[in-house]
Design a protein around this motif. Structure first.
Motif, PDB file in Angstrom:
ATOM      1  N   MET A   1      48.040  51.449  43.216  1.00 37.30           N
ATOM      2  CA  MET A   1      46.745  50.808  42.944  1.00 37.30           C
ATOM      3  C   MET A   1      46.327  49.967  44.145  1.00 37.30           C
ATOM      4  N   ASN A   2      45.063  50.077  44.545  1.00 38.82           N
ATOM      5  CA  ASN A   2      44.571  49.323  45.685  1.00 38.82           C
ATOM      6  C   ASN A   2      44.495  47.841  45.326  1.00 38.82           C
ATOM      7  N   SER A   3      45.065  46.991  46.216  1.00 36.67           N
ATOM      8  CA  SER A   3      45.126  45.563  45.938  1.00 36.67           C
ATOM      9  C   SER A   3      43.987  44.783  46.583  1.00 36.67           C
ATOM     10  N   HIS A   4      43.065  45.486  47.258  1.00 37.64           N
ATOM     11  CA  HIS A   4      41.944  44.782  47.885  1.00 37.64           C
ATOM     12  C   HIS A   4      41.156  44.033  46.807  1.00 37.64           C
ATOM     13  N   PRO A   5      40.796  42.772  47.066  1.00 38.98           N
ATOM     14  CA  PRO A   5      40.143  41.963  46.019  1.00 38.98           C
ATOM     15  C   PRO A   5      38.829  42.528  45.488  1.00 38.98           C
ATOM     16  N   TRP A   6      38.150  43.386  46.259  1.00 38.69           N
ATOM     17  CA  TRP A   6      36.861  43.916  45.809  1.00 38.69           C
ATOM     18  C   TRP A   6      36.940  45.366  45.339  1.00 38.69           C
ATOM     19  N   HIS A   7      38.151  45.929  45.343  1.00 39.78           N
ATOM     20  CA  HIS A   7      38.290  47.348  44.993  1.00 39.78           C
ATOM     21  C   HIS A   7      37.783  47.644  43.578  1.00 39.78           C
ATOM     22  N   SER A   8      38.228  46.867  42.594  1.00 42.69           N
ATOM     23  CA  SER A   8      37.834  47.146  41.203  1.00 42.69           C
ATOM     24  C   SER A   8      36.332  46.970  41.014  1.00 42.69           C
ATOM     25  N   HIS A   9      35.751  46.023  41.742  1.00 45.87           N
ATOM     26  CA  HIS A   9      34.309  45.795  41.671  1.00 45.87           C
ATOM     27  C   HIS A   9      33.558  47.020  42.204  1.00 45.87           C
ATOM     28  N   LEU A  10      34.019  47.550  43.325  1.00 47.45           N
ATOM     29  CA  LEU A  10      33.378  48.719  43.928  1.00 47.45           C
ATOM     30  C   LEU A  10      33.569  49.971  43.070  1.00 47.45           C
ATOM     31  N   MET A  11      34.646  50.009  42.302  1.00 49.64           N
ATOM     32  CA  MET A  11      34.910  51.164  41.446  1.00 49.64           C
ATOM     33  C   MET A  11      33.892  51.306  40.322  1.00 49.64           C
ATOM     34  N   GLN A  24      38.968  55.804  50.202  1.00 53.05           N
ATOM     35  CA  GLN A  24      38.738  54.455  49.665  1.00 53.05           C
ATOM     36  C   GLN A  24      39.600  53.436  50.407  1.00 53.05           C
ATOM     37  N   ASP A  25      40.868  53.762  50.558  1.00 53.89           N
ATOM     38  CA  ASP A  25      41.802  52.850  51.226  1.00 53.89           C
ATOM     39  C   ASP A  25      41.418  52.640  52.691  1.00 53.89           C
ATOM     40  N   SER A  26      41.026  53.724  53.359  1.00 54.18           N
ATOM     41  CA  SER A  26      40.664  53.628  54.780  1.00 54.18           C
ATOM     42  C   SER A  26      39.426  52.768  54.985  1.00 54.18           C
ATOM     43  N   LEU A  27      38.433  52.928  54.097  1.00 52.38           N
ATOM     44  CA  LEU A  27      37.203  52.140  54.211  1.00 52.38           C
ATOM     45  C   LEU A  27      37.491  50.653  54.016  1.00 52.38           C
ATOM     46  N   LEU A  28      38.281  50.344  52.999  1.00 52.43           N
ATOM     47  CA  LEU A  28      38.605  48.943  52.752  1.00 52.43           C
ATOM     48  C   LEU A  28      39.480  48.366  53.863  1.00 52.43           C
ATOM     49  N   GLY A  29      40.223  49.245  54.538  1.00 52.46           N
ATOM     50  CA  GLY A  29      41.081  48.796  55.636  1.00 52.46           C
ATOM     51  C   GLY A  29      40.302  48.299  56.844  1.00 52.46           C
ATOM     52  N   TYR A  53      27.127  48.924  54.768  1.00 55.60           N
ATOM     53  CA  TYR A  53      27.301  47.733  53.927  1.00 55.60           C
ATOM     54  C   TYR A  53      27.362  48.121  52.455  1.00 55.60           C
ATOM     55  N   ALA A  54      28.063  47.299  51.676  1.00 53.81           N
ATOM     56  CA  ALA A  54      28.024  47.374  50.217  1.00 53.81           C
ATOM     57  C   ALA A  54      27.667  45.990  49.700  1.00 53.81           C
ATOM     58  N   VAL A  55      26.784  45.930  48.724  1.00 56.39           N
ATOM     59  CA  VAL A  55      26.453  44.651  48.097  1.00 56.39           C
ATOM     60  C   VAL A  55      27.514  44.345  47.037  1.00 56.39           C
ATOM     61  N   LEU A  56      28.154  43.191  47.169  1.00 55.18           N
ATOM     62  CA  LEU A  56      29.172  42.767  46.211  1.00 55.18           C
ATOM     63  C   LEU A  56      28.614  41.768  45.199  1.00 55.18           C
ATOM     64  N   THR A 105      26.807  38.284  48.918  1.00 53.71           N
ATOM     65  CA  THR A 105      28.106  38.651  49.493  1.00 53.71           C
ATOM     66  C   THR A 105      28.116  40.152  49.738  1.00 53.71           C
ATOM     67  N   LEU A 106      28.479  40.527  50.957  1.00 56.13           N
ATOM     68  CA  LEU A 106      28.469  41.934  51.367  1.00 56.13           C
ATOM     69  C   LEU A 106      29.831  42.350  51.897  1.00 56.13           C
ATOM     70  N   LEU A 107      30.110  43.632  51.764  1.00 55.80           N
ATOM     71  CA  LEU A 107      31.249  44.226  52.448  1.00 55.80           C
ATOM     72  C   LEU A 107      30.684  44.986  53.642  1.00 55.80           C
ATOM     73  N   HIS A 108      31.206  44.715  54.835  1.00 60.53           N
ATOM     74  CA  HIS A 108      30.673  45.303  56.055  1.00 60.53           C
ATOM     75  C   HIS A 108      31.712  46.215  56.699  1.00 60.53           C
ATOM     76  N   LEU A 109      31.324  47.464  56.943  1.00 57.78           N
ATOM     77  CA  LEU A 109      32.157  48.406  57.692  1.00 57.78           C
ATOM     78  C   LEU A 109      31.507  48.587  59.057  1.00 57.78           C
ATOM     79  N   PRO A 110      32.066  47.970  60.105  1.00 57.97           N
ATOM     80  CA  PRO A 110      31.438  48.021  61.429  1.00 57.97           C
ATOM     81  C   PRO A 110      31.270  49.450  61.945  1.00 57.97           C
TER      82      PRO A 110
END
Length: 228
Positions: A1-11, A24-29, A53-56, A105-110
């Motif tokens: 299970m992915n332990s990233h704090p925003w993973h379940s929210h994005l799911m 999923q894991d690579s993007l959060l990485g 970007y993802a809006v959190l 709050t946003l998630l940013h993938l450069p």
């Protein structure tokens, strides 16, 4: 299970939840959390690409203002939607402004990190293409409605789309945080026309209008109106 704090929210979002788990894991990485205050501009039209970007939490207005100060509002992006993918494909400047609505709050993938990931695993380009093609379908639908649908039907349909998260969420929301002026801008209607249509829908018991919000009371009747 992915332990990233925003993973379940994005799911809770359709696009991310249907990605292969390794992606999923690579993007959060490579992701970074960004927080914006109300009215802060994330990027403006003409800026170089800066990634995905993802809006959190909160929301982002995407649109443009001309030299006369008239605003075109394309969309208000809420959680858990992703945006900014067009520049990933063509490397061209940003097409519109993106501004925070309230605290955001946003998630940013450069851009550079995401392109490096896709160069290493080019099979995943298809998943990004699916994100963009979904929005392209919505754009075509909106353009068709602008030409063919009467204003009340366009209002009903857009309210349904927002309630259903433009196909990104499972459960339909009943209460929309949506000022009437914002809805009017998205539909290229006058505020007066939009206000009258909403009042008509309220008098029919389909909606209830509050301050800065619209509550849907009868989703099926609203669906029927959107098809006319």
């Amino acid at each position: 299970m992915n332990s990233h704090p925003w993973h379940s929210h994005l799911m809770t979002g359709h696009w991310y939840s249907h990605l292969p788990v390794p992606l999923q894991d690579s993007l959060l990485g490579i992701a970074r959390v960004r927080r914006l205050s109300a009215g802060h501009r994330l990027f403006k039209r003409g800026d170089p690409p800066c990634g995905l970007y993802a809006v959190l939490e909160g929301a982002v207005r995407v649109g443009a203002v001309n030299e006369q100060g008239k605003e075109a509002l394309l969309s208000v992006i809420e959680a858990p939607h992703w945006f900014g993918e067009i520049c990933l494909f063509d490397g061209q400047p940003r097409t519109h402004d993106a501004v925070a609505v309230g605290q955001c709050t946003l998630l940013h993938l450069p851009q550079a990190a995401l392109l490096a990931l896709l160069e290493e695993q080019p099979v995943h380009w298809r998943q990004l293409a699916l994100l963009m093609s979904h929005k392209l379908r919505l754009t075509f639908i909106n353009l068709e409605q602008l030409s063919l649908m009467p204003a009340p039907a366009r209002v009903a349909h857009r309210l349904l789309m927002i309630a259903e998260g433009y196909g990104e969420i499972e459960a339909t929301r009943q209460v929309l945080q949506l000022p009437q002026e914002q809805l009017a801008l998205m539909l290229s209607l006058s505020r007066q026309t939009t206000n009258q249509i909403l009042k008509d829908l309220q008098s029919q018991g389909i909606l209830h209008l509050g301050y800065g919000e619209i509550e849907i009371l009868d989703i099926e009747r609203l669906r029927g109106l959107s098809a006319t």
